[in-house]
Design an enzyme around this catalytic site. Structure first.
Site, mmCIF file in Angstrom:
data_model
loop_
_atom_site.group_PDB
_atom_site.id
_atom_site.type_symbol
_atom_site.label_atom_id
_atom_site.label_comp_id
_atom_site.label_asym_id
_atom_site.label_seq_id
_atom_site.Cartn_x
_atom_site.Cartn_y
_atom_site.Cartn_z
ATOM 1 N N VAL A 3 0.840 -1.208 0.000
ATOM 2 C CA VAL A 3 0.000 0.000 0.000
ATOM 3 C C VAL A 3 0.872 1.254 0.000
ATOM 4 O O VAL A 3 0.620 2.199 -0.755
ATOM 5 C CB VAL A 3 -0.987 0.007 1.192
ATOM 6 N N CYS A 4 1.917 1.266 0.804
ATOM 7 C CA CYS A 4 2.801 2.436 0.860
ATOM 8 C C CYS A 4 3.528 2.647 -0.469
ATOM 9 O O CYS A 4 3.632 3.774 -0.955
ATOM 10 C CB CYS A 4 3.802 2.301 2.005
ATOM 11 N N GLU A 5 4.021 1.571 -1.064
ATOM 12 C CA GLU A 5 4.678 1.708 -2.356
ATOM 13 C C GLU A 5 3.703 2.216 -3.409
ATOM 14 O O GLU A 5 4.056 3.061 -4.232
ATOM 15 C CB GLU A 5 5.304 0.383 -2.795
ATOM 16 N N LEU A 18 3.297 5.916 -2.923
ATOM 17 C CA LEU A 18 4.469 6.632 -3.420
ATOM 18 C C LEU A 18 4.456 6.703 -4.944
ATOM 19 O O LEU A 18 4.765 7.751 -5.525
ATOM 20 C CB LEU A 18 5.758 5.981 -2.917
#
Length: 166
Positions: A57-59, A62
């Site tokens: 999710v974070c990637e 980004l």
């Protein structure tokens, strides 16, 4: 935190609200350069707290920020990602994903800046998924958040920045 039962280390509700001043900070970016809150003054800024850089999710978030970099640049806005990850992990992610903005390490003292903004998850030991859109004076114009499993919508960032710049 006042109002929370003792022994209940839940996610903090944002202490920083729209209209309030963003707390001062100084953190190392992925290139070992110090970035301060005051470095962001003079133009709109987007502070994006994310839990852990090496998660899907974070990637994905980004990658969405990188894809919209031309819009941020057109508005003169500075984008900054913040995570409890070490700067070496942030550098690896930045290189792999083509991140051209600062990724700041809130590694040590662990999560201090996330705590100052009121977006630290004490049970998991990382920031919650909250973003703070700042005006040129460093005041919070908008807080955008989502659950740990749900990415934030970059359209919300664009709408907030557009409102500050038009």
């Amino acid at each position: 935190m006042a109002g929370r039962p003792a022994g209940s280390p839940q996610e903090e509700l944002s202490l920083v609200r729209a209209g309030g001043q963003a707390p001062a900070f100084a953190l190392s970016n992925q290139h070992a350069e110090i970035v301060r809150r005051d470095d962001l003054l003079g133009a709109p800024a987007l502070l994006v707290f994310f839990p852990l850089v090496l998660t899907p999710v974070c990637e994905g978030e980004l990658e969405a920020l990188v894809a919209r970099q031309p819009a941020w640049d057109a508005w003169g806005a500075r984008v900054v990602g913040l995570s409890v990850d070490h700067r070496y992990s942030l550098r690896d992610a930045a290189d792999r994903l083509g991140v051209g903005f600062d990724l700041l390490s809130d590694f040590w003292p662990h999560g201090d800046v996330a705590r100052a903004f009121g977006c630290f998850d004490h049970e998991r030991g990382h920031a919650t998924r909250q973003s703070f859109v700042l005006d040129a004076a460093g005041r919070v114009a908008r807080v955008i958040s989502s659950s740990r499993e749900q990415p934030r919508d970059a359209e919300d960032y664009e709408a907030a920045l557009r409102a500050l710049t038009e």
